[in-house]
Each structure stands twice: as structure tokens, then as C-alpha cells.
Design an enzyme around this catalytic site. Structure first.
Site, short mmCIF file in Angstrom:
data_model
loop_
_atom_site.label_atom_id
_atom_site.label_comp_id
_atom_site.label_asym_id
_atom_site.label_seq_id
_atom_site.Cartn_x
_atom_site.Cartn_y
_atom_site.Cartn_z
N CYS A 96 0.87 -1.18 0.00
CA CYS A 96 0.00 0.00 0.00
C CYS A 96 0.91 1.23 0.00
O CYS A 96 2.13 1.10 -0.03
CB CYS A 96 -1.00 0.00 1.16
SG CYS A 96 -0.30 0.22 2.81
N ASN A 121 2.52 1.54 4.01
CA ASN A 121 2.78 0.32 4.79
C ASN A 121 2.44 0.50 6.27
O ASN A 121 3.09 -0.04 7.14
CB ASN A 121 4.23 -0.13 4.61
CG ASN A 121 4.51 -1.55 5.10
OD1 ASN A 121 5.59 -1.80 5.62
ND2 ASN A 121 3.58 -2.47 4.96
N CYS A 161 -1.26 0.88 7.11
CA CYS A 161 -2.69 0.56 7.28
C CYS A 161 -3.07 -0.73 6.54
O CYS A 161 -3.14 -1.80 7.13
CB CYS A 161 -3.58 1.70 6.80
SG CYS A 161 -3.33 3.27 7.66
N ARG A 162 -3.30 -0.60 5.24
CA ARG A 162 -3.86 -1.72 4.47
C ARG A 162 -2.92 -2.90 4.32
O ARG A 162 -3.33 -4.05 4.50
CB ARG A 162 -4.31 -1.22 3.09
CG ARG A 162 -5.42 -0.20 3.17
CD ARG A 162 -5.71 0.43 1.83
NE ARG A 162 -4.60 1.28 1.41
CZ ARG A 162 -4.50 1.86 0.22
NH1 ARG A 162 -5.44 1.65 -0.69
NH2 ARG A 162 -3.47 2.63 -0.08
N SER A 163 -1.67 -2.65 3.96
CA SER A 163 -0.78 -3.79 3.73
C SER A 163 -0.41 -4.53 5.02
O SER A 163 -0.35 -5.77 5.00
CB SER A 163 0.45 -3.39 2.93
OG SER A 163 1.20 -2.38 3.54
N ASP A 193 -8.29 3.28 1.45
CA ASP A 193 -7.28 3.69 2.42
C ASP A 193 -7.98 4.36 3.61
O ASP A 193 -8.59 5.41 3.45
CB ASP A 193 -6.29 4.66 1.78
CG ASP A 193 -5.09 4.95 2.66
OD1 ASP A 193 -5.11 4.61 3.86
OD2 ASP A 193 -4.11 5.52 2.14
#
Length: 159
Positions: free
Chosen positions: A12, A15, A17-19, A129
Site C-alpha cells: 500500500c 505500509n 494501514c492496508r498492507s 485507504d
């Protein structure tokens, strides 16, 4: 003779939040299926803004709230060797995918995949995001979507 490990790198923007949520959930899924030792799993950022930091505190709170309490990670940026060290590099949105296409070297071994394409409920192909949301519910929404995407990805590539 042991089969080589499969490998996946979740990407993401930062690095944080999402990943990391994706990495933690995919590891959790593999542990539940008894296949953790058969996979190399990591996450990284497109940009270097948060390198060396922990994931966003809301990311960690969401993981812990959902029973993932042993995950730890230091943010890192994607590197050229990642494109040959991983089988799959997973982006969260169109911008991630465009950035990955621009970064990939000519000898890229990894398959670049859009994570939302593996959502088992067939919803939109990108993972929002949650960083700029003032509501922690946005992190839970990402967790729920990523959980479904992990199942779909696993079912697609594990065999």
C-alpha cells in the site's frame, strides 16, 4: 524433497494501514490452515515516509480487537529485489498498481495482482485507504474486506 515456499508481498502507499492488515490476516489464515511454514509473507510501502515505524495505532487496535494479538511489523519500502523474491505482489488500488508497474524491473518474476479482485463478495476491486478517516470504523471495514480478499487469494493461488 520439500516444495519451495510460496511468497506474497502486500503493498500500500505507506505500509501502515492496508498492507500490514493484509499481511497479518494472511498469516493468520495460513496458521489456521496449518500452512504457515509453506509461505513467505511480508508487506511494504510504495513511499518511504514511514520506513522503520510501526503500523498506524488504529491498524494495531483493529487487529487486536479481532483477535490478532501477536503481529508485529516495521514499515519498509518495496525494493527492486522484491520483484524477483516474491511470487505475488499485491496492490490495494489503481494507484498502487500503476506505481508497481512503473517500479518493476524487466526481469520481474512476481505476478502483480489487485487485491480487491479476490474479494469473495464480488464488490469493488480496490481496498479503501482508511488513513485519513477520523472514524476507526474505516479500519474495521478494511479488515473485513481484506479478510474476504485473503480467503479468495488463498483459494486462487494455494494449490
Amino acid at each position: 524433497m520439500t516444495a519451495p515456499k510460496k511468497s506474497v508481498l502486500f503493498i500500500c502507499l505507506g505500509n501502515i494501514c492496508r498492507s500490514p492488515i493484509s499481511e497479518a490476516l494472511f498469516i493468520d489464515l495460513l496458521e489456521k490452515k496449518g500452512e504457515r511454514d509453506s509461505w513467505k509473507v511480508d508487506s511494504a510501502a510504495i513511499i518511504n515516509m514511514h520506513v522503520g515505524q510501526n503500523p498506524d495505532s488504529r491498524t494495531m487496535k483493529t487487529l487486536q480487537k479481532n483477535g490478532i494479538t501477536s503481529y508485529s511489523h516495521k514499515c519498509r519500502q518495496i525494493k527492486t529485489p522484491d520483484f524477483s523474491d516474491f511470487d505475488y505482489i499485491i496492490g490495494m488500488d489503481d494507484e498502487n498498481m500503476s506505481d508497481l508497474e512503473g517500479l518493476k524491473p524487466k526481469n520481474c518474476k512476481a505476478k502483480l495482482l489487485m487485491f480487491g479482485d479476490y474479494d469473495t463478495d464480488g464488490s469493488k476491486t480496490y481496498v479503501d485507504d482508511p488513513y485519513y478517516s477520523s472514524d476507526i470504523k474505516a479500519f474495521q471495514d478494511v479488515y473485513d474486506k481484506v479478510s474476504r480478499c485473503c480467503e479468495g487469494l488463498y483459494d486462487s493461488v494455494a494449490m
